[in-house]
Scaffold this active site. Structure first.
Site, PDB file in Angstrom:
ATOM      1  N   ASP A  33      -4.640  12.118 -29.225  1.00  0.00           N
ATOM      2  CA  ASP A  33      -3.728  13.029 -28.547  1.00  0.00           C
ATOM      3  C   ASP A  33      -3.446  14.236 -29.431  1.00  0.00           C
ATOM      4  O   ASP A  33      -3.298  15.356 -28.970  1.00  0.00           O
ATOM      5  CB  ASP A  33      -2.397  12.332 -28.230  1.00  0.00           C
ATOM      6  N   SER A  82      -3.840  11.583  11.353  1.00  0.00           N
ATOM      7  CA  SER A  82      -3.407  10.313  10.790  1.00  0.00           C
ATOM      8  C   SER A  82      -4.411   9.253  11.249  1.00  0.00           C
ATOM      9  O   SER A  82      -5.371   9.580  11.953  1.00  0.00           O
ATOM     10  CB  SER A  82      -1.998  10.075  11.318  1.00  0.00           C
ATOM     11  N   LEU A  83      -4.224   8.018  10.853  1.00  0.00           N
ATOM     12  CA  LEU A  83      -5.186   6.989  11.226  1.00  0.00           C
ATOM     13  C   LEU A  83      -4.547   5.981  12.162  1.00  0.00           C
ATOM     14  O   LEU A  83      -3.376   5.640  12.017  1.00  0.00           O
ATOM     15  CB  LEU A  83      -5.666   6.235   9.981  1.00  0.00           C
ATOM     16  N   TYR A 229     -10.471  11.372  -1.272  1.00  0.00           N
ATOM     17  CA  TYR A 229     -11.324  10.529  -0.426  1.00  0.00           C
ATOM     18  C   TYR A 229     -12.137  11.277   0.625  1.00  0.00           C
ATOM     19  O   TYR A 229     -12.924  10.672   1.322  1.00  0.00           O
ATOM     20  CB  TYR A 229     -10.510   9.419   0.245  1.00  0.00           C
ATOM     21  N   LYS A 317      -4.432  -2.711   8.184  1.00  0.00           N
ATOM     22  CA  LYS A 317      -3.244  -2.819   7.320  1.00  0.00           C
ATOM     23  C   LYS A 317      -2.904  -4.274   7.016  1.00  0.00           C
ATOM     24  O   LYS A 317      -2.920  -5.121   7.911  1.00  0.00           O
ATOM     25  CB  LYS A 317      -2.047  -2.183   8.031  1.00  0.00           C
ATOM     26  N   CYS A 411      34.481  -8.568 -13.726  1.00  0.00           N
ATOM     27  CA  CYS A 411      33.216  -9.167 -14.136  1.00  0.00           C
ATOM     28  C   CYS A 411      33.242 -10.643 -13.750  1.00  0.00           C
ATOM     29  O   CYS A 411      34.188 -11.352 -14.080  1.00  0.00           O
ATOM     30  CB  CYS A 411      33.033  -9.015 -15.644  1.00  0.00           C
TER      31      CYS A 411
END
Ligand code: IVH
Length: 669
Positions: A33, A82-83, A229, A317, A411
């Site tokens: 780095d 959209s799908l 994609y 899905k 508490c």
């Protein structure tokens, strides 16, 4: 400017771009780095001297965009559709039928399909003109989105300048999903909890929230990533299949996902559904399904789209497993730092193969918005390794319900008042001698990665706290054999083991002691870095906040909490007591952190005793690195159950394969 300087600028840019690819896309850095920062600084210096030479695709242009007061609207050249979703094989087969019908003149067996993961993030479009990234936008309503170019530029895996071997592409619009890796999401939420900001519910919300910030420098700190994609528009369009689109995008320098499959026919699609149902939970990012696309771009064109969805693609899905059960009680847990979290105690049910009897309710607002009450029947969901959560109350059986739940004002453990400070959303018990907090602190102190005090588990700690008079870590080291023998259900042999384990723990090393203290933000790695840098407790205690911040990898938040911790008199006294009792607080080089220095690991398959993140943390804590792909530089490939192609690649390259048991031996002492 001199020709030489111009060449130098270009050389540096190319070099930085190459190292960006190694680091952010291939996950295989070739330089440290520090070296990278040095290159960047050189470039910045030259650009400061010659501002006229700064180009929008220079690596220096990722951060530093101005704070905006709103986002401009961008009209999408091609709508971002959209799908359509399917949830079972039956519905998926209906999709195939529609495709076959739509391509009547093609034999069904000749239709190839392409299977990809469905990333659970935010769809974006990236426009390149003559190879240079000029505009990025959200999907919005599909027709118009928001211009988030400055924020997208901060994502290092988005190339600002693409390399193409094909003929120069004048205009190109690629599409992908921006996401936040699970680990970054967890870290972000931990920090937000510590600073009292509201938590993001899931990585998708965190990614969406981060992309829509008006100040790009905050987006830059959010560790977002992208998987590209597809192509929205390209002139000229040189590809003929989705398979080619992805491979060529990858070659151009985009971050694509390697889990993608070309299927010769529809039957070949089905096994991937089963494979990924389990496998998706092991990934470092959220995936909520698969996307199935007709592979040929010609066929895609023929099939076209409805007003909402393309006819050539569908999503499959996975629904998280859900079960119905009953809330038997709602309790409030007190954590190590006093934070109070409500937890639902459930009638045990089996979900995704494990018994679930508790679910976190996060906070008061969550309980109120879902109106969860004791006695309610509820739906509980468990997705992968995520903690079970109550999704909703089943309303139909709400006849006589319990009372609305109220957070306690005291508490639950020490009965001292709870406070909610102005800048914190969390309720906290502020009693520094609260026994519940003490118990959690002691458990952490004794845990395997901290002082590693074998046999000192919750049952023993509970008794030591409630009747053994243990108030500080140091009290543990004052205990005698008789003190342990007196405890319930503890045989003399176990008591002896405990004494031995305590004695042994005194020399676990400085780094572990620092981690064991449970200082906010100081995990194993920070403990190691501080130990190595300061060498002794004496020196560390004296360090000013500014000095701490100067240490590599120690940020402001860590520096702040470390200096607050050592500034407190009670902590200084406790450290003196521990030193007196023989706990070693000097760095001797043998402490955690060195053993795997410079070693590169690749993990494949699932491990029984660790999650991916745990395995990674262990390797990192020992100074090693985890890479995502096998190369000649890989030292070990850890092979769990059901390994992927990485194991085969390792065999080809003659890289040692390590079983889970062997891995355990490597990382555990
Ligand atoms: S293709 C016209 N591929 O899913 C088809 N989408 O529900 C465009 N998504 O808006 C989408 N992973 O945000 C495609 N491999 C993938 C995807 C993917 C995630 C998202 C995308 C889209 C949403 C549709």
């Amino acid at each position: 400017m001199s020709k030489q300087e111009a060449q130098e600028i270009e050389r540096l840019r190319q070099k930085i771009r190459r190292h960006d690819t190694f680091y952010y896309i291939q996950n295989q850095p070739e330089i440290s780095d520090r070296e990278y920062d040095r290159l960047m600084q050189e470039l910045k210096d030259l650009e400061v001297r010659h501002p006229e030479w700064v180009t929008p695709d220079s690596p220096t242009q990722r951060v530093g965009g101005k704070v905006a007061d709103r986002f401009d609207t961008v009209a999408h050249k091609i709508p971002m559709l959209s799908l359509d979703n399917t949830y079972n094989v039956g519905e998926l087969k209906e999709f195939r039928e529609r495709v076959v019908k739509g391509l009547a003149d093609v034999s069904p067996d000749e239709i190839e399909y392409f299977v990809e993961l469905k990333f659970d993030g935010l769809a974006v479009t990236l426009t390149y003109e003559d190879g240079i990234f000029v505009k990025g936008a959200t999907r919005g309503d599909g027709k118009k989105g928001e211009d988030i170019t400055a924020n997208l530029k901060t994502i290092h895996s988005i190339p600002l300048n693409i390399c193409t071997e094909k003929e120069k592409i004048k205009l190109m619009e690629v599409r992908g999903e921006v996401f936040m890796p699970r680990k970054s999401f967890q870290k972000l939420n931990e920090i937000r909890a510590a600073t009292g900001e509201t938590l993001f519910a899931n990585p998708r919300n965190a990614a969406a929230g981060s992309l829509r910030l008006l100040d790009p420098s905050i987006t830059a700190s959010r560790k977002l990533d992208i998987f590209v994609y597809g192509v929205g528009f390209m002139d000229p369009m040189p590809f003929s299949t989705q398979y080619e689109v992805q491979s060529e995008l990858e070659k151009m320098g985009f971050h694509t996902n390697s889990n993608r499959y070309l299927c010769g026919n529809f039957e070949e699609v089905l096994p991937w559904i089963e494979t990924w149902e389990k496998k998706k939970d092991k990934l470092e990012y959220d995936v909520d399904g698969l996307v199935i696309k007709v592979n040929s771009l010609d066929y895609q064109k023929k099939l076209g789209a409805t007003s909402k969805f393309p006819r050539w693609s569908v999503a499959f899905k996975y629904e998280p497993e859900k079960e119905e059960t009953r809330v038997e009680n709602i309790i409030c847990q007190v954590g190590r730092t006093g934070a109070i979290t409500p937890v639902a105690i459930l009638t045990p049910v089996t979900i995704s193969g494990s018994t679930v009897s508790r679910a976190t309710l996060h906070n008061e607002d969550e309980i109120a918005s879902k109106d969860i009450r004791i006695g309610d029947r509820v739906v509980v969901e468990k997705a992968g390794e995520i903690i079970p959560r109550v999704v909703e109350v089943i309303k139909s059986v709400r006849e006589r319900r319990g009372l609305r739940f109220r957070m306690p004002s005291k508490c639950p453990e020490c009965k001292e008042p709870i406070s909610r400070s102005k800048d914190e959303a969390v309720l906290r018990c502020t009693n520094s001698v609260c026994l519940a907090q003490l118990r959690e602190r002691l458990l952490h102190f004794a845990s395997r990665d901290a002082m590693d005090i074998d046999h000192l588990g919750p049952a023993v700690i509970d008794q030591l706290v409630s009747k053994g008079g243990v108030k500080h870590f140091s009290d543990l080291y004052k205990l005698k054999l008789q003190d342990f023998v007196r405890l319930e259900r503890l045989a003399e042999k176990s008591a002896q083991n405990l004494i031995g384990a305590l004695e042994k723990s005194k020399s676990v090393g400085f780094a572990r002691v620092l981690y064991a203290f449970g200082i906010r933000h100081v995990g194993q790695r920070a403990g190691m870095i501080l130990a190595r840098h300061f060498h002794s407790m004496n020196k560390l205690q004296k360090a000013e906040k500014e000095e701490l911040e100067f240490v590599m990898e120690i940020g402001e938040a860590i520096a702040e909490s470390v200096s607050t911790f050592f500034g407190q008199k009670s902590n200084q006294d406790e450290i003196a007591r521990l030193a007196e009792l023989g706990v070693e607080m000097e760095f001797k080089g043998e402490a955690i952190g060195d053993r795997l220095a410079g070693k590169q690991f690749v993990l494949t398959g699932s491990l029984k005793s660790f999650t991916r993140d745990e395995a990674k943390e262990k390797i990192a804590a020992l100074g090693g690195r985890v890479m995502s792909t096998v190369s000649k530089k890989t030292d070990y490939v850890v092979v769990g159950a059901d390994p992927g192609s990485k194991a085969d690649k390792a065999k080809k390259l003659d890289i040692p394969l390590v079983t889970e048991d062997e891995f355990k031996k490597i990382v555990e002492k």
